[in-house]
Design an enzyme around this catalytic site. Structure first.
Site, PDB file in Angstrom:
ATOM      1  N   PHE A 101     -15.219   2.665   8.247  1.00  0.00           N
ATOM      2  CA  PHE A 101     -13.793   2.904   8.058  1.00  0.00           C
ATOM      3  C   PHE A 101     -13.420   3.075   6.586  1.00  0.00           C
ATOM      4  O   PHE A 101     -12.277   3.399   6.282  1.00  0.00           O
ATOM      5  CB  PHE A 101     -12.944   1.794   8.708  1.00  0.00           C
ATOM      6  CG  PHE A 101     -13.069   0.417   8.091  1.00  0.00           C
ATOM      7  CD1 PHE A 101     -12.483   0.128   6.858  1.00  0.00           C
ATOM      8  CD2 PHE A 101     -13.739  -0.591   8.751  1.00  0.00           C
ATOM      9  CE1 PHE A 101     -12.581  -1.142   6.292  1.00  0.00           C
ATOM     10  CE2 PHE A 101     -13.840  -1.874   8.199  1.00  0.00           C
ATOM     11  CZ  PHE A 101     -13.258  -2.139   6.965  1.00  0.00           C
TER      12      PHE A 101
ATOM     13  N   ARG B  83      -0.971 -14.266   4.162  1.00  0.00           N
ATOM     14  CA  ARG B  83      -1.710 -13.657   5.275  1.00  0.00           C
ATOM     15  C   ARG B  83      -0.997 -13.883   6.605  1.00  0.00           C
ATOM     16  O   ARG B  83      -1.021 -13.024   7.496  1.00  0.00           O
ATOM     17  CB  ARG B  83      -3.166 -14.130   5.290  1.00  0.00           C
ATOM     18  CG  ARG B  83      -3.935 -13.512   4.117  1.00  0.00           C
ATOM     19  CD  ARG B  83      -5.397 -13.838   4.109  1.00  0.00           C
ATOM     20  NE  ARG B  83      -6.152 -13.297   5.213  1.00  0.00           N
ATOM     21  CZ  ARG B  83      -6.702 -12.079   5.260  1.00  0.00           C
ATOM     22  NH1 ARG B  83      -6.537 -11.232   4.248  1.00  0.00           N
ATOM     23  NH2 ARG B  83      -7.411 -11.697   6.293  1.00  0.00           N
TER      24      ARG B  83
ATOM     25  N   ASN C 259      -1.464  -0.200   7.227  1.00  0.00           N
ATOM     26  CA  ASN C 259      -0.861  -1.461   7.676  1.00  0.00           C
ATOM     27  C   ASN C 259      -0.071  -2.153   6.563  1.00  0.00           C
ATOM     28  O   ASN C 259       0.094  -3.367   6.570  1.00  0.00           O
ATOM     29  CB  ASN C 259      -1.947  -2.355   8.266  1.00  0.00           C
ATOM     30  CG  ASN C 259      -3.050  -2.641   7.267  1.00  0.00           C
ATOM     31  OD1 ASN C 259      -2.966  -2.213   6.112  1.00  0.00           O
ATOM     32  ND2 ASN C 259      -4.066  -3.365   7.683  1.00  0.00           N
TER      33      ASN C 259
ATOM     34  N   LYS D 195       0.832  -1.209   0.000  1.00  0.00           N
ATOM     35  CA  LYS D 195       0.000   0.000   0.000  1.00  0.00           C
ATOM     36  C   LYS D 195       0.873   1.268   0.000  1.00  0.00           C
ATOM     37  O   LYS D 195       2.093   1.197   0.219  1.00  0.00           O
ATOM     38  CB  LYS D 195      -0.926  -0.046   1.219  1.00  0.00           C
ATOM     39  CG  LYS D 195      -1.919  -1.220   1.213  1.00  0.00           C
ATOM     40  CD  LYS D 195      -2.804  -1.190   2.457  1.00  0.00           C
ATOM     41  CE  LYS D 195      -3.677  -2.416   2.575  1.00  0.00           C
ATOM     42  NZ  LYS D 195      -4.501  -2.394   3.807  1.00  0.00           N
TER      43      LYS D 195
ATOM     44  N   THR E 259      -4.677  -7.553  11.099  1.00  0.00           N
ATOM     45  CA  THR E 259      -4.979  -6.286  10.422  1.00  0.00           C
ATOM     46  C   THR E 259      -4.390  -5.079  11.153  1.00  0.00           C
ATOM     47  O   THR E 259      -3.784  -4.203  10.536  1.00  0.00           O
ATOM     48  CB  THR E 259      -6.514  -6.117  10.292  1.00  0.00           C
ATOM     49  OG1 THR E 259      -7.043  -7.256   9.613  1.00  0.00           O
ATOM     50  CG2 THR E 259      -6.866  -4.860   9.538  1.00  0.00           C
TER      51      THR E 259
ATOM     52  N   TYR F 207     -12.180  -3.017  -2.854  1.00  0.00           N
ATOM     53  CA  TYR F 207     -12.732  -3.142  -1.494  1.00  0.00           C
ATOM     54  C   TYR F 207     -14.266  -3.214  -1.514  1.00  0.00           C
ATOM     55  O   TYR F 207     -14.912  -2.716  -0.589  1.00  0.00           O
ATOM     56  CB  TYR F 207     -12.262  -1.978  -0.627  1.00  0.00           C
ATOM     57  CG  TYR F 207     -10.834  -2.118  -0.134  1.00  0.00           C
ATOM     58  CD1 TYR F 207     -10.441  -3.214   0.639  1.00  0.00           C
ATOM     59  CD2 TYR F 207      -9.878  -1.149  -0.418  1.00  0.00           C
ATOM     60  CE1 TYR F 207      -9.132  -3.346   1.095  1.00  0.00           C
ATOM     61  CE2 TYR F 207      -8.564  -1.275   0.041  1.00  0.00           C
ATOM     62  CZ  TYR F 207      -8.207  -2.375   0.795  1.00  0.00           C
ATOM     63  OH  TYR F 207      -6.914  -2.509   1.254  1.00  0.00           O
TER      64      TYR F 207
ATOM     65  N   HIS G 246      -1.736  -5.766   1.657  1.00  0.00           N
ATOM     66  CA  HIS G 246      -3.007  -6.475   1.465  1.00  0.00           C
ATOM     67  C   HIS G 246      -2.684  -7.851   0.922  1.00  0.00           C
ATOM     68  O   HIS G 246      -1.769  -7.987   0.102  1.00  0.00           O
ATOM     69  CB  HIS G 246      -3.888  -5.740   0.442  1.00  0.00           C
ATOM     70  CG  HIS G 246      -5.026  -6.584  -0.059  1.00  0.00           C
ATOM     71  ND1 HIS G 246      -6.210  -6.706   0.632  1.00  0.00           N
ATOM     72  CD2 HIS G 246      -5.136  -7.396  -1.144  1.00  0.00           C
ATOM     73  CE1 HIS G 246      -7.008  -7.558  -0.017  1.00  0.00           C
ATOM     74  NE2 HIS G 246      -6.376  -7.985  -1.108  1.00  0.00           N
TER      75      HIS G 246
ATOM     76  N   GLU H 238      -9.721 -10.508  -7.423  1.00  0.00           N
ATOM     77  CA  GLU H 238      -8.797  -9.368  -7.311  1.00  0.00           C
ATOM     78  C   GLU H 238      -7.733  -9.385  -8.418  1.00  0.00           C
ATOM     79  O   GLU H 238      -7.372  -8.330  -8.949  1.00  0.00           O
ATOM     80  CB  GLU H 238      -8.137  -9.387  -5.925  1.00  0.00           C
ATOM     81  CG  GLU H 238      -9.141  -9.097  -4.812  1.00  0.00           C
ATOM     82  CD  GLU H 238      -8.607  -9.365  -3.403  1.00  0.00           C
ATOM     83  OE1 GLU H 238      -7.421  -9.725  -3.256  1.00  0.00           O
ATOM     84  OE2 GLU H 238      -9.396  -9.216  -2.445  1.00  0.00           O
TER      85      GLU H 238
HETATM   86  P1  IDP Z   1      -7.129  -7.358   6.001  1.00  0.00           P
HETATM   87  O1  IDP Z   1      -6.434  -6.352   5.121  1.00  0.00           O
HETATM   88  O2  IDP Z   1      -6.280  -7.750   7.189  1.00  0.00           O
HETATM   89  O3  IDP Z   1      -7.685  -8.538   5.242  1.00  0.00           O
HETATM   90  P2  IDP Z   1      -9.851  -6.257   6.193  1.00  0.00           P
HETATM   91  O4  IDP Z   1     -10.765  -6.469   7.349  1.00  0.00           O
HETATM   92  O5  IDP Z   1     -10.197  -6.929   4.895  1.00  0.00           O
HETATM   93  O6  IDP Z   1      -8.369  -6.606   6.683  1.00  0.00           O
HETATM   94  O7  IDP Z   1      -9.794  -4.679   5.956  1.00  0.00           O
HETATM   95  C1  IDP Z   1      -9.246  -4.144   4.790  1.00  0.00           C
HETATM   96  C2  IDP Z   1      -8.380  -2.968   5.144  1.00  0.00           C
HETATM   97  O8  IDP Z   1      -9.201  -1.932   5.682  1.00  0.00           O
HETATM   98  C3  IDP Z   1      -7.348  -3.229   6.246  1.00  0.00           C
HETATM   99  O9  IDP Z   1      -6.168  -3.822   5.757  1.00  0.00           O
HETATM  100  C4  IDP Z   1      -7.100  -1.827   6.768  1.00  0.00           C
HETATM  101  O10 IDP Z   1      -6.227  -1.081   5.913  1.00  0.00           O
HETATM  102  C5  IDP Z   1      -8.502  -1.227   6.689  1.00  0.00           C
HETATM  103  N1  IDP Z   1      -9.236  -1.394   7.954  1.00  0.00           N
HETATM  104  C6  IDP Z   1      -9.863  -2.508   8.391  1.00  0.00           C
HETATM  105  N2  IDP Z   1     -10.471  -2.292   9.578  1.00  0.00           N
HETATM  106  C7  IDP Z   1     -10.216  -1.009   9.897  1.00  0.00           C
HETATM  107  C8  IDP Z   1     -10.561  -0.189  11.018  1.00  0.00           C
HETATM  108  O11 IDP Z   1     -11.247  -0.601  11.963  1.00  0.00           O
HETATM  109  N3  IDP Z   1     -10.075   1.077  11.001  1.00  0.00           N
HETATM  110  C9  IDP Z   1      -9.329   1.576   9.980  1.00  0.00           C
HETATM  111  N4  IDP Z   1      -8.996   0.835   8.899  1.00  0.00           N
HETATM  112  C10 IDP Z   1      -9.424  -0.438   8.864  1.00  0.00           C
END
Ligand code: IDP
Length: 136
Positions: free
Chosen positions: A59, A87, A114, A11, A93, A51, A117, A128
């Site tokens: 969020f 993963r 973070n 990212k 996350t 997404y 992805h 995707e």
């Molecule tokens: P993942 O990337 O670990 O699979 P997902 O739940 O699919 O997690 O969420 C997609 C992305 O959305 C996350 O990687 C993160 O960048 C963002 N995200 C998820 N939950 C939150 C949150 O509670 N606050 C802010 N950003 C979030």
């Protein structure tokens, strides 16, 4: 032994922080193969497609701003159980909660920024890959 493909994003925070080599190196060192790789800056429409399952979440608007904020690197990685392996390397996350030793656990203190992805299932991976690398 199942050879799988998965869609990975480094990212915009990874690119901005100069961590592309560090993060890519972890995937390579683990033994995953790079099938395709492209650096690009995406628009909101592509973010919404990628997404799709999150667009209604609270969020999502700041996430959309973040993922369109600068160049990112999109990759297709392949290897045995590649989806789960990626993963596991990525970690939980929320970077604050991700285990040390994982990419997020070692390098991120954010739930949003973070770094990476990774597709969460074979169906997501194919969907995707179709979005980021049509025809691959
Ligand atoms: P993942 O990337 O670990 O699979 P997902 O739940 O699919 O997690 O969420 C997609 C992305 O959305 C996350 O990687 C993160 O960048 C963002 N995200 C998820 N939950 C939150 C949150 O509670 N606050 C802010 N950003 C979030």
């Amino acid at each position: 032994m199942t050879d799988q493909r998965t869609l990975v994003l480094l990212k915009p925070d990874t690119v901005r922080r100069g961590l592309v080599g560090e993060v890519l190196g972890r995937f390579e060192a683990k033994g995953l193969s790079i099938v395709a790789m492209q650096q690009r800056t995406i628009d909101g429409e592509l973010a919404d497609q990628h997404y799709a399952e999150h667009v209604e979440r609270d969020f999502y608007p700041p996430l959309r701003t973040f993922v369109t904020s600068g160049p990112l690197v999109a990759l297709v990685l392949a290897g045995e159980e590649a989806i789960e392996v990626v993963r596991a390397l990525n970690g939980a996350t929320d970077g604050r909660k991700a285990a040390p030793g994982t990419i997020r656990g070692d390098l991120s203190v954010s739930n949003r920024e973070n770094l990476v992805h990774g597709s969460d299932s074979p169906e997501s991976a194919e969907r995707e890959i179709g979005i980021w690398f049509p025809g691959l």
